[in-house]
Motif scaffolding. Structure first.
Motif, PDB file in Angstrom:
ATOM      1  N   GLY A   1       0.833  -1.191   0.000  1.00  0.00           N
ATOM      2  CA  GLY A   1       0.000   0.000   0.000  1.00  0.00           C
ATOM      3  C   GLY A   1       0.864   1.235   0.000  1.00  0.00           C
ATOM      4  O   GLY A   1       2.058   1.185  -0.320  1.00  0.00           O
TER       5      GLY A   1
ATOM      6  N   PHE B   1       2.265   1.268  -5.671  1.00  0.00           N
ATOM      7  CA  PHE B   1       1.460   2.089  -4.762  1.00  0.00           C
ATOM      8  C   PHE B   1       2.233   3.327  -4.284  1.00  0.00           C
ATOM      9  O   PHE B   1       1.650   4.400  -4.098  1.00  0.00           O
TER      10      PHE B   1
ATOM     11  N   VAL C   1      -5.142   5.771  -4.889  1.00  0.00           N
ATOM     12  CA  VAL C   1      -4.470   5.003  -3.826  1.00  0.00           C
ATOM     13  C   VAL C   1      -4.752   5.594  -2.449  1.00  0.00           C
ATOM     14  O   VAL C   1      -4.826   4.861  -1.453  1.00  0.00           O
TER      15      VAL C   1
ATOM     16  N   HIS D   1      -6.016   2.356  -1.116  1.00  0.00           N
ATOM     17  CA  HIS D   1      -4.812   1.534  -0.954  1.00  0.00           C
ATOM     18  C   HIS D   1      -3.789   2.108   0.017  1.00  0.00           C
ATOM     19  O   HIS D   1      -2.583   1.953  -0.173  1.00  0.00           O
TER      20      HIS D   1
ATOM     21  N   ARG E   1      -4.906  -1.273   4.712  1.00  0.00           N
ATOM     22  CA  ARG E   1      -4.282  -2.599   4.854  1.00  0.00           C
ATOM     23  C   ARG E   1      -4.330  -3.086   6.305  1.00  0.00           C
ATOM     24  O   ARG E   1      -4.545  -4.271   6.576  1.00  0.00           O
TER      25      ARG E   1
END
Length: 328
Positions: free
Chosen positions: A131, A240, A301, A305, A310
């Motif tokens: 990420g 990412f 992102v 992300h 995460r």
């Protein structure tokens, strides 16, 4: 509220997931080096609920200290999750060896197809992508020493057996051969196998290793960032990170890239050497188009992300795994 012990030395890891857990209001202790004192502080005093280990961690420290950590984790019944960040290229040498030495309770891998490998061993397993950390992967002023038309941050291959070889042939080779204003940072490029790869990289393009803390500056200074991919089914961490930095990413249209991002919206994909040259020539001339794509990529992102996302996925995975165990 879980207390998280994150065991890793590289800034690639310590500047990632720990920040995500902090943003979810979980106390975090980052353990970078092992010693009797550091183990007492991290385990006996901090008393974590969850230990997270990553990649090649087991071989970066003295075995006796690693074994002591494993003993303390067992003593206090600390949940242990291993993040397999070297799959699939180094599953046997790295990930499965880590299973033997670190003895985790569960595994998350960056490679979806490797999940079954761990489940066959009776280990709860799932998939977790890399990420970005908006506190680090963010826009910042360009640095003159990193201003190039095209830049690549990433290590050269050893045997070049993975899809990384294809990425180099599609993205890097045509630009090197045509003499673009290009810089390459990373290990092993000074030992590049010209015979195997079919081209030579001029010495002036090879800049050597780059501290992870400097990478974001490159992504903000070079006009185009080449993003190599290692496998059709997974994404590299730099995918990412470049997007999080607001960099303009040129990569290849793998299944994993297409699953998460839109070509010519969040990033640019090239499917051939000729396509690479065409795309680079076009976007070097159109700064506004580059900026629009880069901004879209960063927004994407940041929305879906980040390492906060995460961290939440990890906690959800562990809860689901615990629920299954209770049902069984």
């Amino acid at each position: 509220m879980s207390r998280i012990l994150f065991f890793a030395r590289s800034a690639k890891y310590t500047l990632g997931l720990p920040q995500g857990f902090r943003e979810l209001r979980h106390p975090v202790f980052v353990l970078r080096d092992l010693s009797k004192k550091s183990l007492e502080e991290a385990v006996d005093r901090f008393r974590p609920d969850l230990l997270i280990t990553t990649g090649w961690t087991y071989r970066e420290h003295k075995r006796k200290h690693v074994d002591e950590l494993v003993k303390k984790v067992a003593k206090y019944q600390i949940k242990h999750l291993y993040w397999a960040t070297e799959d699939p290229r180094w599953t046997k040498e790295c990930s499965l060896r880590s299973m033997q030495i670190l003895k985790p309770d569960a595994v998350l891998t960056i490679h979806p197809e490797s999940v079954s490998t761990y489940r066959r061993l009776g280990i709860p397993a799932g998939h977790l992508d890399f990420g970005c950390n908006p506190e680090f992967n963010r826009a910042e002023p360009l640095r003159p020493e990193y201003v190039y038309d095209v830049a690549l941050v990433g290590n050269g291959g050893k045997a070049w057996k993975s899809y990384r070889k294809d990425s180099v042939e599609i993205l890097l080779k045509p630009l090197v051969e045509r003499g673009y204003h290009l810089a390459i940072w990373g290990s092993r490029w000074d030992r590049f196998n010209e015979e195997l790869m079919g081209f030579k990289i001029p010495k002036q393009m090879i800049k050597g290793k780059l501290p992870y803390e400097e990478t974001n500056k490159v992504y903000n200074s070079a006009k185009i960032i080449i993003g190599l991919q290692n496998d059709q089914g997974m994404l590299t961490s730099r995918t990412f990170e470049v997007l999080g930095a607001g960099g303009f990413l040129l990569t290849v249209p793998t299944q994993a890239v297409n699953n998460l991002f839109k070509n010519h919206v969040h990033l640019i994909c090239s499917s051939s050497p000729e396509n690479t040259v065409t795309l680079v020539n076009y976007f070097l001339k159109d700064a506004q188009a580059r900026q629009e794509v880069a901004q879209n990529g960063q927004e994407e992102v940041y929305l879906h992300h980040t390492y906060k996302e995460r961290a939440g996925q990890i906690l959800q995975f562990l809860q689901l795994s615990a629920d299954r165990i209770m049902k069984d």
